[in-house]
Design an enzyme around this catalytic site. Structure first.
Site, PDB file in Angstrom:
ATOM      1  N   LYS A 197      -2.858  10.244  -4.032  1.00 29.95           N
ATOM      2  CA  LYS A 197      -2.927   8.925  -3.402  1.00 29.95           C
ATOM      3  C   LYS A 197      -4.256   8.276  -3.782  1.00 29.95           C
ATOM      4  CE  LYS A 197      -2.855   6.533   1.024  1.00 29.95           C
ATOM      5  NZ  LYS A 197      -2.550   6.631   2.458  1.00 29.95           N
ATOM      6  N   LYS A 249       1.163   7.725  -5.253  1.00 29.82           N
ATOM      7  CA  LYS A 249       1.049   6.446  -4.564  1.00 29.82           C
ATOM      8  C   LYS A 249      -0.240   5.735  -4.950  1.00 29.82           C
ATOM      9  CE  LYS A 249       0.499   4.738   0.092  1.00 29.82           C
ATOM     10  NZ  LYS A 249       0.287   5.091   1.469  1.00 29.82           N
TER      11      LYS A 249
HETATM   12  C1  PBG Z   1      -2.135   5.504   5.552  1.00 27.13           C
HETATM   13  C2  PBG Z   1      -1.205   4.727   4.705  1.00 27.13           C
HETATM   14  C3  PBG Z   1      -1.470   3.546   3.995  1.00 27.13           C
HETATM   15  C4  PBG Z   1      -0.278   3.189   3.359  1.00 27.13           C
HETATM   16  C5  PBG Z   1       0.686   4.130   3.705  1.00 27.13           C
HETATM   17  N1  PBG Z   1       0.085   5.090   4.520  1.00 27.13           N
HETATM   18  C6  PBG Z   1      -2.697   2.721   3.945  1.00 27.13           C
HETATM   19  C7  PBG Z   1      -3.900   3.237   3.313  1.00 27.13           C
HETATM   20  O1  PBG Z   1      -3.965   4.358   2.808  1.00 27.13           O
HETATM   21  O2  PBG Z   1      -4.892   2.491   3.333  1.00 27.13           O
HETATM   22  C8  PBG Z   1      -0.082   1.992   2.484  1.00 27.13           C
HETATM   23  C9  PBG Z   1       1.332   1.656   2.171  1.00 27.13           C
HETATM   24  C10 PBG Z   1       1.531   0.316   1.562  1.00 27.13           C
HETATM   25  O3  PBG Z   1       0.572  -0.357   1.135  1.00 27.13           O
HETATM   26  O4  PBG Z   1       2.691  -0.103   1.504  1.00 27.13           O
HETATM   27  N2  PBG Z   1      -1.620   5.664   6.843  1.00 27.13           N
END
Ligand code: PBG
Length: 328
Positions: A197, A249
């Site tokens: 991520k 991601k």
């Molecule tokens: C963290 C989380 C995020 C997203 C999904 N889970 C935000 C981040 O990491 O700042 C982002 C998903 C998206 O942008 O669609 N809980």
């Protein structure tokens, strides 16, 4: 004049021929719909930077999940938006917290017919907006956060989550959550590890969707955009720690990572087409600059082709509808 011996165009000459030889096909079962449920709403509330996506009330979430079930989607990924927050994200592990009650609602309504995934992260519940608890110096405290994740995992499991999505990028989170779940007998709850991520600008609209309190960024725990090898390391660690599935991601700007992960993973591979990816296509289409439906199909097909068995996308229901209508 010499004529070509090989004529790849033969297989492209009609829609029926192209359909026959398509190497990848989107299927509703491989699509997961991320959904937001906000405490205290009595009707859905639009999210301006995610046109077409809403913060659900508990009741409207059930309706959206019913549609997901009827369309044959692979599942829903639920994010909770609480009314109040604190330093340790207490609402995340409170059985009466919005995420936990919403999961229980969904399990009560659909039982085993619908896979319910829950985001296992504190950021929606902390008053500072970070994914973990803070140390005295203001940095996110990895190991103290792991204990909060363990508590949250157990409450999500007790609420009925089939799969928990460890999205906080703390070291050791998958192993810690696995042990915590197993210790209380929740051995059947699966872990979808947000393994690779990245610290992405493309989460922007999501921050509005969950009313994020974050100031600053997450670069001290999410991955650096520049790194590829590091993703392999994260995936290896998560699989060793017991991840049942791994995720990359965002998706579209990380297809190289996705391909590499798909080549080595012996567990299912997911990719999250995040809020900014959605918003960019919607915004350009709204201006008439691109063909919306084709751009959506292309973006999601590309993610699938790159190696994702499962794609989380805010268009999941719409794409499934196109598939069932035969227009895709
Ligand atoms: C963290 C989380 C995020 C997203 C999904 N889970 C935000 C981040 O990491 O700042 C982002 C998903 C998206 O942008 O669609 N809980």
């Amino acid at each position: 004049m010499t004529f070509p011996i090989e004529r790849p165009r033969r297989l492209r000459q009609s829609p029926a021929m192209r359909r026959l030889v398509a190497e990848t096909r989107l299927h509703p079962a491989g699509l997961v719909l991320p959904v937001f449920v906000r405490e205290g709403l009595d009707q859905p509330h639009p999210i301006s930077s995610l046109p077409g996506v809403v913060q659900h009330s508990r009741a409207s979430l059930i309706d959206a999940a019913r549609e997901a079930y009827l369309l044959g989607l692979g599942g829903v990924m639920v994010f909770g938006v609480p009314n109040s927050r604190d330093a340790v994200g207490s609402g995340a592990s409170d059985p009466d917290g919005i995420l936990n009650v919403a999961i229980a609602d969904l399990k009560g309504a659909f039982g085993d017919d619908l896979i319910v995934m829950a985001d296992l992260c504190l950021d929606e519940f902390t008053d500072h907006g970070h994914c973990g608890v803070l140390a005295a110096n203001g940095a996110v405290d990895n190991d103290a956060t792991l204990d909060r994740y363990a508590e949250m995992a157990i409450s999500l499991a007790h609420a009925g989550a089939d799969i928990v999505g460890t999205s906080g990028m703390m070291d050791g989170q998958v192993g810690h959550v696995r042990t915590a779940l197993d210790d209380v007998g929740c051995t059947d709850v699966a872990i979808l590890a947000y393994a690779a991520k990245y610290a992405s600008a493309l989460y922007g609209p999501f921050r509005e969707a969950v009313d994020s309190q974050l100031r600053g960024d997450r670069r001290a725990y999410q991955q650096d955009v520049a790194n590829r090898r590091e993703a392999s390391r994260e995936v290896r660690l998560d699989i060793e720690e017991g991840a049942d599935m791994v995720m990359v991601k965002p998706a579209g700007a990380y297809l190289d990572i996705l391909r590499e992960v798909a080549d080595v993973s012996d567990v299912p591979v997911a990719a999250y087409q995040v809020s900014g990816e959605y918003a960019m296509i919607e915004a350009a289409a709204e201006r008439g600059w691109i063909d919306r439906d084709r751009a959506i199909t292309e973006s999601v097909t590309g993610i699938h082709r790159a190696g994702a068995d499962i794609v989380l996308t805010y268009w999941a229901a719409e794409i499934a509808r196109w598939i069932s209508e035969g227009s895709l």
